[in-house]
Design a protein around this motif. Sequence first.
Motif, short mmCIF file in Angstrom:
data_model
loop_
_atom_site.label_atom_id
_atom_site.label_comp_id
_atom_site.label_asym_id
_atom_site.label_seq_id
_atom_site.Cartn_x
_atom_site.Cartn_y
_atom_site.Cartn_z
N LYS A 194 28.68 69.47 55.30
CA LYS A 194 28.21 68.39 54.43
C LYS A 194 27.52 67.28 55.44
O LYS A 194 28.21 66.72 56.41
CB LYS A 194 29.41 67.59 53.67
CG LYS A 194 28.66 66.82 52.65
CD LYS A 194 29.54 66.14 51.68
CE LYS A 194 29.36 64.84 50.55
NZ LYS A 194 30.14 64.48 49.99
N CYS A 254 27.49 64.16 56.52
CA CYS A 254 28.64 63.23 56.45
C CYS A 254 29.00 62.48 57.96
O CYS A 254 29.01 63.14 58.51
CB CYS A 254 29.84 63.94 55.71
SG CYS A 254 31.35 62.67 55.89
N ARG A 297 33.00 67.92 58.91
CA ARG A 297 33.57 68.27 57.66
C ARG A 297 33.98 69.69 57.64
O ARG A 297 35.18 70.16 56.93
CB ARG A 297 32.67 67.91 56.58
CG ARG A 297 32.69 66.30 56.40
CD ARG A 297 33.68 66.19 55.47
NE ARG A 297 33.93 66.84 54.17
CZ ARG A 297 33.50 66.51 52.96
NH1 ARG A 297 32.64 65.60 52.84
NH2 ARG A 297 33.62 67.27 52.05
N ILE A 330 24.83 61.89 47.50
CA ILE A 330 25.94 60.84 47.55
C ILE A 330 25.81 59.76 46.32
O ILE A 330 25.13 59.05 46.19
CB ILE A 330 26.13 60.19 48.74
CG1 ILE A 330 25.91 61.10 50.02
CG2 ILE A 330 27.33 59.17 49.22
CD1 ILE A 330 27.08 61.99 50.31
N ASP A 333 33.98 62.96 45.09
CA ASP A 333 32.48 62.63 44.77
C ASP A 333 32.11 63.11 43.43
O ASP A 333 31.16 62.55 42.84
CB ASP A 333 31.35 63.42 45.65
CG ASP A 333 31.44 62.85 47.01
OD1 ASP A 333 32.17 62.11 47.26
OD2 ASP A 333 30.43 63.28 47.79
N VAL A 365 32.57 57.09 46.16
CA VAL A 365 32.02 56.71 47.61
C VAL A 365 31.83 55.31 47.45
O VAL A 365 31.11 54.74 46.70
CB VAL A 365 30.99 57.60 47.72
CG1 VAL A 365 30.14 57.05 49.08
CG2 VAL A 365 31.17 58.88 47.68
N GLU A 373 31.85 55.24 52.47
CA GLU A 373 33.10 55.94 52.77
C GLU A 373 33.37 56.76 51.81
O GLU A 373 33.27 56.41 50.65
CB GLU A 373 34.03 55.04 53.34
CG GLU A 373 35.07 55.65 53.84
CD GLU A 373 36.51 54.78 53.80
OE1 GLU A 373 37.65 55.30 54.10
OE2 GLU A 373 36.54 53.62 53.45
N ILE A 421 35.58 60.35 52.57
CA ILE A 421 36.63 61.42 52.86
C ILE A 421 38.14 61.09 52.38
O ILE A 421 38.49 61.47 51.72
CB ILE A 421 36.33 61.63 54.41
CG1 ILE A 421 35.03 62.36 54.57
CG2 ILE A 421 37.59 62.26 54.69
CD1 ILE A 421 34.78 62.28 56.33
#
Length: 463
Positions: A88, A90, A143, A311, A329, A334, A340, A342
């Motif tokens: 991803k 990220c 990721r 996102i 998600d 997010v 942020e 994760i």
Amino acid sequence: MATFTLKSFTGLRQSSPDQTNFVSHVPSRTQRRNSLRVTAARSSPKLANRNLRVAVIGGGPAGGAAAETLAQGGIETILIERKMDNCKPCGGAIPLCMVGEFNLPLDIIDRRVTKMKMISPSNIAVDIGRTLKEHEYIGMVRREVLDAYLRERAEKSGATVINGLFLKMDLPENWDSPYVLHYTEYDGKTGAAGTKKTMEVDAVIGADGANSRVAKAIDAGDYDYAIAFQERIRIPDEKMTYYEDLAEMYVGDDVSPDFYGWVFPKCDHVAVGTGTVTHKGDIKKFQLATRNRAKDKILGGKIIRVEAHPIPEHPRPRRLSKRVALVGDAAGYVTKCSGEGIYFAAKSGRMCAEAIVEGSQNGKKMIDESDLRKYLEKWDKTYLPTYRVLDVLQKVFYRSNPAREAFVEMCGDEYVQKMTFDSYLYKRVAPGNPLEDLKLAVNTIGSLVRANALRREIEKLSV
């Protein structure tokens, strides 16, 4: 079509209406395991000759954490993930508290960032990280490495992991019916087409990302979303040394009208990316500008991977329906301003799973919506204030280049850095010093006044 059916099924009572009351408590690992034997709705029937069966759709941090917790709690757990090597787009930053809370091994952390540079539209750089203690750092992960580790740990705990694509879900026709999942399983033997299958389950956790099919199945509603675009660039060793423990964040209309650009270090390369909500069609132009801002430091680099993904910008209107809950998600977790996701994904997956384990008395009883609602109440009470504060910060400081200049100037304040890092690294509201808070308020107002004056001057020049 292959079919996977329940031995027997006992349904649930009528679901309760949506609520928004909040409860907060984050137990330790030991407390969590002990407490997961506590409650179930008194009217929830016991399951005959089997344990509760739950499907987790999606194998990212949210799905992996949820599946592990469910399996450890006595739930028959099936995790379905389409892309086992998912990369991803990220930034890959995780707070220090996540390493401890989720028992992450240090060898999956590519870099320990202890220094950051915040770079303004006029390329004024502010060094951030002076207040970090010797043991403190921001972890940088890939990721595909983190996600695979969490899935493998869930499998070792007893979850069944299926390489498959979730297609749709048949909702229960009455209170004592199961959810019927339709999916394509890929086993490497039947070719790229895979095999169509169905499965009956008692409950579903949707951890399938911003384009969640589980969310669509329960009519969870839409949300605004950003497009994140990232390139992984392998740069010469001497330039990689510069990024050994350093990350960069660029702000300005050139890199994004409503977000920021980043250069984050990975194991043997850097991730260079940006994102936007308001100008999605211009994302490649913003990406080029981000590369140009960092060009001297990544000169000679080779792009080894290009990634793009939506996102979410805020939680969905609905995150729960009967025995289906959304996490990560898919739920819209997010943060604004920082982007942020994760930690909040993994945390929401675990919280949701804990609610199921507790409500089912370790898989022995059927759950209902009131059990899952405890997860939402706890989540909102604990983390929703953080989302609201960051939403305000984004609206105030990302609205124009002069405002971004003020933001970067404010980031140079040592007190701001301490409060920011304490809150980020440990996911708690850091206690402030009243005198320093007053000084910060005055300085912030001063920065915004100067920014507004600068904006007016720029507007005069552009007339």
